[in-house]
Motif scaffolding. Structure first.
Motif, PDB file in Angstrom:
ATOM      1  N   SER A  20       0.737  -1.114  -0.016  1.00 34.80           N
ATOM      2  CA  SER A  20      -0.122  -0.012   0.142  1.00 34.80           C
ATOM      3  C   SER A  20       0.973   1.378  -0.119  1.00 34.80           C
ATOM      4  O   SER A  20       1.811   1.480   0.672  1.00 34.80           O
ATOM      5  N   THR A  21       0.419   2.199  -0.662  1.00 37.32           N
ATOM      6  CA  THR A  21       1.228   3.476  -0.869  1.00 37.32           C
ATOM      7  C   THR A  21       0.059   4.674  -0.322  1.00 37.32           C
ATOM      8  O   THR A  21       0.426   5.766  -0.125  1.00 37.32           O
ATOM      9  N   ALA A  22      -0.956   4.180   0.105  1.00 35.69           N
ATOM     10  CA  ALA A  22      -2.066   5.139   0.482  1.00 35.69           C
ATOM     11  C   ALA A  22      -1.722   5.638   1.994  1.00 35.69           C
ATOM     12  O   ALA A  22      -0.935   4.422   2.687  1.00 35.69           O
ATOM     13  N   ILE A  23      -2.135   6.603   2.728  1.00 38.08           N
ATOM     14  CA  ILE A  23      -2.024   6.906   3.923  1.00 38.08           C
ATOM     15  C   ILE A  23      -2.895   6.049   4.664  1.00 38.08           C
ATOM     16  O   ILE A  23      -4.200   5.948   4.403  1.00 38.08           O
ATOM     17  N   GLN A  26      -5.010   4.983  10.544  1.00 37.86           N
ATOM     18  CA  GLN A  26      -4.411   5.237  11.859  1.00 37.86           C
ATOM     19  C   GLN A  26      -3.562   6.512  11.832  1.00 37.86           C
ATOM     20  O   GLN A  26      -3.120   6.941  12.887  1.00 37.86           O
ATOM     21  N   TYR A  27      -3.011   6.828  10.653  1.00 40.38           N
ATOM     22  CA  TYR A  27      -2.188   7.947  10.804  1.00 40.38           C
ATOM     23  C   TYR A  27      -2.784   9.351  10.151  1.00 40.38           C
ATOM     24  O   TYR A  27      -2.225  10.190   9.794  1.00 40.38           O
ATOM     25  N   ARG A  28      -4.043   9.045  10.100  1.00 42.45           N
ATOM     26  CA  ARG A  28      -4.762  10.452   9.684  1.00 42.45           C
ATOM     27  C   ARG A  28      -5.152  10.976  10.891  1.00 42.45           C
ATOM     28  O   ARG A  28      -5.322  10.495  12.021  1.00 42.45           O
ATOM     29  N   LYS A  29      -5.317  12.481  10.592  1.00 42.97           N
ATOM     30  CA  LYS A  29      -5.796  13.407  11.577  1.00 42.97           C
ATOM     31  C   LYS A  29      -7.208  13.167  11.862  1.00 42.97           C
ATOM     32  O   LYS A  29      -7.952  12.631  10.850  1.00 42.97           O
ATOM     33  N   PRO A  30      -7.756  13.446  13.061  1.00 43.02           N
ATOM     34  CA  PRO A  30      -9.135  13.304  13.270  1.00 43.02           C
ATOM     35  C   PRO A  30     -10.040  14.389  12.492  1.00 43.02           C
ATOM     36  O   PRO A  30      -9.435  15.320  12.439  1.00 43.02           O
ATOM     37  N   HIS A  31     -11.010  13.774  11.700  1.00 42.91           N
ATOM     38  CA  HIS A  31     -11.765  14.626  10.866  1.00 42.91           C
ATOM     39  C   HIS A  31     -11.013  15.539   9.988  1.00 42.91           C
ATOM     40  O   HIS A  31     -11.080  16.579   9.820  1.00 42.91           O
ATOM     41  N   ASP A  32     -10.257  14.576   9.252  1.00 41.50           N
ATOM     42  CA  ASP A  32      -9.154  14.884   8.102  1.00 41.50           C
ATOM     43  C   ASP A  32     -10.105  15.317   6.903  1.00 41.50           C
ATOM     44  O   ASP A  32     -10.652  14.216   6.283  1.00 41.50           O
ATOM     45  N   SER A  33     -10.222  16.213   6.490  1.00 42.67           N
ATOM     46  CA  SER A  33     -10.860  16.701   5.273  1.00 42.67           C
ATOM     47  C   SER A  33     -10.372  16.139   3.852  1.00 42.67           C
ATOM     48  O   SER A  33     -11.138  15.898   2.895  1.00 42.67           O
ATOM     49  N   ALA A  34      -9.093  15.644   4.123  1.00 41.15           N
ATOM     50  CA  ALA A  34      -8.533  14.837   2.840  1.00 41.15           C
ATOM     51  C   ALA A  34      -9.151  13.289   2.809  1.00 41.15           C
ATOM     52  O   ALA A  34      -8.864  12.782   1.615  1.00 41.15           O
ATOM     53  N   VAL A  35      -9.705  13.121   3.712  1.00 43.44           N
ATOM     54  CA  VAL A  35     -10.255  11.661   3.623  1.00 43.44           C
ATOM     55  C   VAL A  35     -11.716  11.725   2.698  1.00 43.44           C
ATOM     56  O   VAL A  35     -12.569  12.614   2.960  1.00 43.44           O
ATOM     57  N   THR A  36     -11.776  11.115   1.546  1.00 48.01           N
ATOM     58  CA  THR A  36     -12.893  11.238   0.758  1.00 48.01           C
ATOM     59  C   THR A  36     -13.964  10.279   1.339  1.00 48.01           C
ATOM     60  O   THR A  36     -13.883   9.265   1.907  1.00 48.01           O
ATOM     61  N   PHE A  37     -15.217  10.755   0.690  1.00 47.95           N
ATOM     62  CA  PHE A  37     -16.344   9.860   1.040  1.00 47.95           C
ATOM     63  C   PHE A  37     -16.234   8.327   0.597  1.00 47.95           C
ATOM     64  O   PHE A  37     -16.643   7.371   1.156  1.00 47.95           O
ATOM     65  N   ALA A 499     -22.794   8.907  -6.841  1.00 51.17           N
ATOM     66  CA  ALA A 499     -21.744   9.478  -7.679  1.00 51.17           C
ATOM     67  C   ALA A 499     -20.251   8.906  -7.765  1.00 51.17           C
ATOM     68  O   ALA A 499     -19.311   9.370  -8.553  1.00 51.17           O
ATOM     69  N   ILE A 500     -20.389   7.553  -7.040  1.00 53.74           N
ATOM     70  CA  ILE A 500     -18.796   7.149  -7.004  1.00 53.74           C
ATOM     71  C   ILE A 500     -18.618   6.386  -8.604  1.00 53.74           C
ATOM     72  O   ILE A 500     -19.663   5.874  -9.173  1.00 53.74           O
ATOM     73  N   GLN A 501     -17.452   6.816  -8.841  1.00 51.00           N
ATOM     74  CA  GLN A 501     -16.945   6.137 -10.440  1.00 51.00           C
ATOM     75  C   GLN A 501     -15.978   5.320 -10.518  1.00 51.00           C
ATOM     76  O   GLN A 501     -15.434   5.008  -9.469  1.00 51.00           O
ATOM     77  N   GLY A 502     -16.220   4.243 -11.358  1.00 55.40           N
ATOM     78  CA  GLY A 502     -15.302   3.187 -11.501  1.00 55.40           C
ATOM     79  C   GLY A 502     -15.056   2.268 -10.271  1.00 55.40           C
ATOM     80  O   GLY A 502     -16.068   1.926  -9.989  1.00 55.40           O
ATOM     81  N   ASP A 503     -13.994   2.073  -9.725  1.00 55.28           N
ATOM     82  CA  ASP A 503     -13.835   0.995  -8.593  1.00 55.28           C
ATOM     83  C   ASP A 503     -13.853   1.777  -7.376  1.00 55.28           C
ATOM     84  O   ASP A 503     -13.736   1.182  -6.251  1.00 55.28           O
ATOM     85  N   GLY A 504     -14.115   3.072  -7.137  1.00 55.72           N
ATOM     86  CA  GLY A 504     -14.436   3.678  -6.005  1.00 55.72           C
ATOM     87  C   GLY A 504     -13.067   3.976  -5.617  1.00 55.72           C
ATOM     88  O   GLY A 504     -12.130   4.318  -6.022  1.00 55.72           O
ATOM     89  N   PHE A 505     -12.794   3.812  -4.046  1.00 54.05           N
ATOM     90  CA  PHE A 505     -11.605   4.040  -3.630  1.00 54.05           C
ATOM     91  C   PHE A 505     -10.677   2.754  -3.447  1.00 54.05           C
ATOM     92  O   PHE A 505     -11.025   1.545  -3.610  1.00 54.05           O
ATOM     93  N   ASP A 506      -9.232   2.937  -3.980  1.00 51.49           N
ATOM     94  CA  ASP A 506      -8.456   1.836  -4.148  1.00 51.49           C
ATOM     95  C   ASP A 506      -7.529   1.950  -2.857  1.00 51.49           C
ATOM     96  O   ASP A 506      -6.607   2.860  -2.658  1.00 51.49           O
ATOM     97  N   PRO A 507      -7.709   0.734  -1.843  1.00 45.99           N
ATOM     98  CA  PRO A 507      -7.044   0.960  -0.591  1.00 45.99           C
ATOM     99  C   PRO A 507      -5.442   0.799  -0.916  1.00 45.99           C
ATOM    100  O   PRO A 507      -4.628   1.136   0.103  1.00 45.99           O
ATOM    101  N   VAL A 508      -4.945   0.167  -1.917  1.00 49.40           N
ATOM    102  CA  VAL A 508      -3.394   0.162  -2.127  1.00 49.40           C
ATOM    103  C   VAL A 508      -2.692   1.465  -2.555  1.00 49.40           C
ATOM    104  O   VAL A 508      -1.939   1.646  -2.022  1.00 49.40           O
ATOM    105  N   THR A 509      -3.452   1.945  -3.308  1.00 53.82           N
ATOM    106  CA  THR A 509      -2.776   3.489  -3.849  1.00 53.82           C
ATOM    107  C   THR A 509      -3.507   4.726  -3.233  1.00 53.82           C
ATOM    108  O   THR A 509      -2.948   5.833  -3.125  1.00 53.82           O
ATOM    109  N   GLY A 510      -4.874   4.585  -2.686  1.00 56.15           N
ATOM    110  CA  GLY A 510      -5.413   5.343  -2.062  1.00 56.15           C
ATOM    111  C   GLY A 510      -6.022   6.477  -3.112  1.00 56.15           C
ATOM    112  O   GLY A 510      -6.613   7.650  -2.924  1.00 56.15           O
ATOM    113  N   HIS A 511      -5.981   6.024  -4.568  1.00 57.60           N
ATOM    114  CA  HIS A 511      -6.583   6.891  -5.462  1.00 57.60           C
ATOM    115  C   HIS A 511      -8.133   6.761  -5.477  1.00 57.60           C
ATOM    116  O   HIS A 511      -8.851   5.705  -5.153  1.00 57.60           O
ATOM    117  N   VAL A 512      -8.745   7.612  -5.975  1.00 56.90           N
ATOM    118  CA  VAL A 512     -10.271   8.180  -6.054  1.00 56.90           C
ATOM    119  C   VAL A 512     -10.391   8.678  -7.440  1.00 56.90           C
ATOM    120  O   VAL A 512      -9.741   9.769  -7.605  1.00 56.90           O
TER     121      VAL A 512
END
Length: 584
Positions: A20-23, A26-37, A499-512
């Protein structure tokens, strides 16, 4: 209405491989706006799959009654892990390694409650029927029963919407802890702050409402010999000491004792009301007749009061009074803002729906039986609260004192929860005060508690008109928290989910995958999912707007009613004269 959350074009979890190259969560800040739906939803679906495969927890009635939890709910789980979520940022800054398994186990350790426990908690949270007879008197038999039925059903439907959104955004990796988290994960940071501020203000006003009600209790018990302004001070002084109990778990048996005390008051008042006349003298201050038709409770020259009457339909020329009575129904069913806290502690949140509908049915039955009973025997003299509307002084005192004990427990809970909501979700996020886990934070918290109670005292002293204040609370905060917010949250959830497109969230890359503007994405989400889903989106927009309209109408009626109430000479701010003492 149970609806299973289906993944939308999300790959099976067993197919995820690679480094995995995604964050990691457990290392995210609480209420991190960078975390997508998409990320929230991905982990929520995975958590639901695991929960569905696990055995449903059995209700431990000893734990329910005593509010005690198994200190090691997962058997071998390390208790130290339970603090991981509380100190994520600090640990990350110190470069401590938290494995994925440790992180999810820490989240699982919080989830021990069963559906049976939630039934009890919801009943404790919502049940409070002392104004139902009054509301029936302002609305009449037909509209009263119909509107209490509609409000009860819609309160249950709002609970269903909260449950639906929770299942779609809560996970072991990103646990949803409070009502504001639903707003944050469906609409963003502003929605979270608005929700948290409204919840904090709502709990503060509820504390003020309890202070008003039981300041009058003490005043009536003392036969008005005690200066009225001292009565709320006595209540607050005792309640303040109770609120020093730092954890809700420590309330234990006394929190459940309050439920039985309330039931005892219900049975006492029913027996007394059936065998004695109403408290005619006090009716001018808070009866149904005083709200809709003052002439119906006015004595003649010989001091004889009019006979008891009932309305089949809504009383004529009494729109403001009827709306204020209706708002008592809003207060009666309020409590949805705490449902997320209940869901967050359930091992299998899917089981919440059965517990919630069962509790709502029980509460609805109690309300209608008790309300119709009071209205049948007292008619336009039905008083709010009902136990002050009985005529024998001894039974008045019994009802006042028993309910006073229950109210002290409730006030302590409102103070405890309210200050924590304000501190954790408003002061820390907006004003960056120190965390409660620090020594400075504990001192800061201790300093805020008396300020919180002092504000409640000011409210209690400034607005001694109890039923008018209930209308203000209900229309401004509780109506929105129970009926406006849930359709707003589920609308955002359904729009983003579709509105989720494609495969949604990729847990390996963190790509949306997001290839359009935010507005375009929201429009596409609103119009996707098929005809039924689009129809539900439109229905939730209408539900949201109707609730807002009711809020505006209720505020108008509450303010007009309050202005009229303050024209009565007895209602003086911070006065020694009790608002219940007509002979002063």
């Amino acid at each position: 209405m149970a609806e299973k959350q289906e993944p939308i074009d999300t790959p099976p979890y067993s197919e995820q491989t690679g480094s995995s190259t995604a964050i990691k969560p457990q290392y995210r800040k609480p209420h991190d706006s960078a975390v997508t739906f998409e990320e929230y939803h991905y982990y929520a679906l995975r958590t639901r799959e695991e929960e569905d495969a696990s055995e449903a927890p059995k209700a431990n009635w000893k734990e329910i009654v005593l509010r005690k939890k198994n200190p090691h709910p997962l058997g071998g789980a390390n208790p130290a892990l339970q603090t991981a979520h509380e100190s994520t940022v600090q640990e990350a800054s110190e470069h401590l390694h938290i494995s994925d398994e440790e992180w999810t186990n820490a989240s699982r350790a919080f989830r021990t409650a069963s559906g049976g426990a939630c039934f009890y908690l919801i009943t404790t949270d919502v049940l409070g029927p002392y104004g139902v007879g009054f509301a029936m008197g302002t609305l009449g038999w037909g509209p009263g029963i119909a509107l209490y039925t509609v409000f009860g059903f819609m309160a249950g439907y709002s609970g269903y919407l909260i449950w639906k959104v929770f299942l779609g955004i809560d996970s072991y990796e990103f646990p949803a802890r409070n009502y504001g988290d639903l707003g944050f994960r469906t609409w963003g940071t502003i929605a979270r702050h608005v929700t948290n501020v409204m919840q904090a203000i709502g709990l503060l006003l509820l504390l003020g409402q309890v202070t008003i009600q039981f300041g009058e209790n003490i005043s009536q018990v003392s036969k008005f010999k005690l200066c009225y302004v001292v009565c709320p001070v006595i209540f607050i002084a005792v309640g303040f000491m109770l609120s020093q109990i730092r954890t809700l778990k420590a309330y234990g048996l006394i929190a459940n004792f309050a439920v039985w005390l309330n039931l005892l008051v219900i049975f006492i008042t029913m027996g007394v009301i059936a065998n004695s006349p109403p408290n005619f003298a006090i009716s001018v201050l808070g009866s149904a007749g005083s709200a809709v038709d003052p002439e119906s409770i006015a004595p003649d020259d010989q001091g004889n009061y009019p006979s008891i009457i009932h309305y089949a339909g809504m009383p004529t020329n009494s729109l403001v009074g009827s709306i204020n009575g209706l708002l008592s129904g809003v207060l009666a069913y309020s409590g949805a803002q705490l449902f997320v806290e209940f869901l967050a502690e359930m091992r299998r949140p899917r089981d919440f729906l059965k517990a919630m509908w069962g509790a709502q049915l029980f509460i609805y039955t109690v309300y209608l039986v008790y309300g119709c009973f009071v209205y049948h025997y007292q008619g336009q003299y039905s008083f709010q609260p009902s136990y002050q509307g009985v005529s024998p002084y001894g039974w008045q005192t019994a009802g006042n004192m028993i309910s006073l004990i229950a109210a002290l427990i409730a006030a302590g809970l409102y103070g405890n929860i309210g200050v924590k909501v304000l501190y954790n979700n408003v002061l820390i996020d907006i004003f960056h005060v120190p965390s409660l886990t620090t020594k400075r934070g504990k001192f800061f918290y201790a300093a805020i508690v008396p300020v919180w109670w002092a504000i409640a005292f000011v409210i209690a002293g400034a607005i001694p008109d109890y039923f008018g204040f209930v209308a203000i609370i209900s229309s401004s905060m509780l109506l929105n928290l129970t009926y406006t917010m849930p359709p707003f949250f589920v609308l955002g959830y359904d729009i983003q989910r579709h509105a989720i497109q494609g495969d949604g969230f990729d847990p390996v890359t963190g790509h949306v995958m997001r290839e359009e503007t935010t507005v375009g994405r929201l429009i596409r989400g609103f119009t996707s999912g098929g005809k039924f889903q689009v129809a539900m989106n439109i229905w939730h927009v209408l539900y949201f707007l109707c609730s807002l309209s009711m809020c505006g109408l209720g505020m108008y009626a509450a303010i007009v009613g309050m202005i009229d109430a303050f024209k009565v000479h007895q209602l003086n701010t911070f006065s020694c004269r009790s608002p219940l003492n007509l002979n002063a």
